[in-house]
Design an enzyme around this catalytic site. Structure first.
Site, PDB file in Angstrom:
ATOM      1  N   GLY A  99       0.464  40.353  76.680  1.00 55.23           N
ATOM      2  CA  GLY A  99      -0.312  41.560  76.413  1.00 55.23           C
ATOM      3  C   GLY A  99      -0.222  42.656  77.450  1.00 55.23           C
ATOM      4  O   GLY A  99      -1.233  43.328  77.706  1.00 55.23           O
TER       5      GLY A  99
ATOM      6  N   SER B 236       0.425  46.357  78.990  1.00 59.46           N
ATOM      7  CA  SER B 236       0.444  47.719  78.460  1.00 59.46           C
ATOM      8  C   SER B 236       0.824  48.679  79.576  1.00 59.46           C
ATOM      9  O   SER B 236       0.819  48.317  80.750  1.00 59.46           O
ATOM     10  CB  SER B 236      -0.917  48.101  77.871  1.00 59.46           C
ATOM     11  OG  SER B 236      -1.913  48.091  78.879  1.00 59.46           O
TER      12      SER B 236
ATOM     13  N   ARG C  34      -0.719  51.233  80.859  1.00 53.27           N
ATOM     14  CA  ARG C  34      -1.765  51.654  81.794  1.00 53.27           C
ATOM     15  C   ARG C  34      -2.843  50.596  81.992  1.00 53.27           C
ATOM     16  O   ARG C  34      -3.892  50.881  82.535  1.00 53.27           O
ATOM     17  CB  ARG C  34      -2.411  52.946  81.271  1.00 53.27           C
ATOM     18  CG  ARG C  34      -1.470  54.137  81.224  1.00 53.27           C
ATOM     19  CD  ARG C  34      -2.098  55.305  80.495  1.00 53.27           C
ATOM     20  NE  ARG C  34      -3.360  55.696  81.064  1.00 53.27           N
ATOM     21  CZ  ARG C  34      -4.274  56.452  80.460  1.00 53.27           C
ATOM     22  NH1 ARG C  34      -4.045  56.857  79.217  1.00 53.27           N
ATOM     23  NH2 ARG C  34      -5.399  56.765  81.040  1.00 53.27           N
TER      24      ARG C  34
ATOM     25  N   VAL D  16       0.058  36.180  70.195  1.00 56.47           N
ATOM     26  CA  VAL D  16      -0.403  34.978  70.894  1.00 56.47           C
ATOM     27  C   VAL D  16      -1.279  34.086  70.021  1.00 56.47           C
ATOM     28  O   VAL D  16      -1.506  32.926  70.359  1.00 56.47           O
ATOM     29  CB  VAL D  16      -1.155  35.329  72.191  1.00 56.47           C
ATOM     30  CG1 VAL D  16      -0.249  36.042  73.179  1.00 56.47           C
ATOM     31  CG2 VAL D  16      -2.419  36.160  71.900  1.00 56.47           C
TER      32      VAL D  16
ATOM     33  N   TYR E  28     -17.058  38.891  72.741  1.00 56.16           N
ATOM     34  CA  TYR E  28     -16.182  39.081  73.904  1.00 56.16           C
ATOM     35  C   TYR E  28     -16.644  38.202  75.058  1.00 56.16           C
ATOM     36  O   TYR E  28     -15.842  37.500  75.686  1.00 56.16           O
ATOM     37  CB  TYR E  28     -16.199  40.557  74.306  1.00 56.16           C
ATOM     38  CG  TYR E  28     -15.272  40.890  75.453  1.00 56.16           C
ATOM     39  CD1 TYR E  28     -13.900  41.018  75.254  1.00 56.16           C
ATOM     40  CD2 TYR E  28     -15.766  41.089  76.742  1.00 56.16           C
ATOM     41  CE1 TYR E  28     -13.041  41.328  76.298  1.00 56.16           C
ATOM     42  CE2 TYR E  28     -14.926  41.394  77.791  1.00 56.16           C
ATOM     43  CZ  TYR E  28     -13.562  41.517  77.566  1.00 56.16           C
ATOM     44  OH  TYR E  28     -12.721  41.821  78.614  1.00 56.16           O
TER      45      TYR E  28
ATOM     46  N   LYS F  17     -14.557  34.996  76.764  1.00 57.08           N
ATOM     47  CA  LYS F  17     -14.191  34.972  78.183  1.00 57.08           C
ATOM     48  C   LYS F  17     -14.872  33.819  78.920  1.00 57.08           C
ATOM     49  O   LYS F  17     -14.295  33.241  79.842  1.00 57.08           O
ATOM     50  CB  LYS F  17     -14.544  36.307  78.835  1.00 57.08           C
ATOM     51  CG  LYS F  17     -13.737  37.480  78.293  1.00 57.08           C
ATOM     52  CD  LYS F  17     -12.248  37.292  78.504  1.00 57.08           C
ATOM     53  CE  LYS F  17     -11.452  38.522  78.088  1.00 57.08           C
ATOM     54  NZ  LYS F  17      -9.997  38.375  78.343  1.00 57.08           N
TER      55      LYS F  17
END
Length: 274
Positions: A13, A15, A17, A63, A153, A157
């Site tokens: 993953g 990117s 920025r 993934v 989320y 995590k």
């Protein structure tokens, strides 16, 4: 000699920025070859890597799909001959009141943030170097303290943190390590999208919770680089909070807040220069 000389790192993953891209660049600076996998190629990052003429490869893979992950790791081992470091960075997020949680959104969060990390780690372990191989998971401070509105989320995590602890015990006898970093707020496009919509008082609370200021992707990448190196050879099974103390709790958008009116966010949107 550079910290990661002649090592091969898999990063999910990345990117242009974001945190994954910053980790890739720091690894390259320290002598590693990088195998990047994800859904959309980070064109500017790949352009920089080509300009530096460093060993790197991009592979399109989801993934959350086992066959794509397995194919990616097979390609990495075929092309580079080894895997020394895995960074599970791929992730998505969503914010809404608990009673408005959508099944599909919840399932997607878990599939990418937690199950995706499991699938990538599972495919990597048979290839991971013994006596030095390391898995580093990118979690979040929200996985340590929770945050109103970010239930899925935070749960994904927190699961990643728990998985790291158990994995560390399982692979230690092979000289391999598993670690986790749990960043607080970091200047990324994902964060800027949300802070542009929260009320001024919530912004002030966020700033107060970051005594050293909002972080940059490079801040996270520096810590990950250290953890991936032999300098951290005696560290495993821990999750390192970055940017705040988890015991403080996480200020957030309360479900009852009206977030339809954007407010000025210069303080949060100004990215410090390196």
């Amino acid at each position: 000699m550079k910290r990661l000389e002649d090592q091969v790192a898999v990063i999910t993953g990345p990117s242009d920025r974001g945190i994954g891209g910053a980790i890739a660049e720091r690894f390259v600076e320290e002598g590693a070859a990088v195998f990047l996998m994800g859904l959309e190629p980070p064109e500017r990052l790949l352009k920089r890597l080509r300009r530096w003429k460093v060993p790197h490869e991009w592979y399109e893979a989801d993934v959350s799909v086992s066959r794509e992950v397995d194919a990616a790791l097979t390609a990495c081992h075929r092309d580079f001959g080894r895997v020394d470091i895995l960074v599970n960075n791929a992730g998505v997020e969503c914010s809404r009141p608990f009673d408005e949680i959508d099944d599909d959104e919840w399932d997607r969060l878990m599939a990418i943030n937690l199950t995706g990390a499991m699938k990538t780690t599972r495919a990597t372990l048979p290839l991971l170097s013994e006596q030095g191989g390391v898995v580093i998971n990118i979690a979040s401070a929200m996985g340590m303290v929770g945050c109103a509105g970010y239930h899925g989320y935070s749960a994904s995590k927190a699961g990643l943190i728990g998985m790291t602890q158990s994995l560390a015990l399982e692979i230690a006898h092979r000289g391999q390590r598993a670690l986790c970093v749990a960043p607080a707020m970091v200047h990324t496009p994902m964060i800027h999208k949300h802070v542009s919509q929260i009320e001024e008082e919530a912004q002030k609370n966020l700033l107060r919770a970051h005594p050293l200021g909002i972080g940059t992707p490079r801040d996270v990448a520096d810590v990950v680089t250290f953890l991936a190196s032999s300098e951290a050879r005696w560290m495993t099974g821990i999750s390192i909070p970055l940017g705040w103390l988890p015991t403080w709790g996480a200020p957030s958008i309360q479900p009852e807040m009206n977030i339809s009116q954007p407010v000025q966010t210069e303080a949060l949107n100004t990215v410090p220069r390196d």
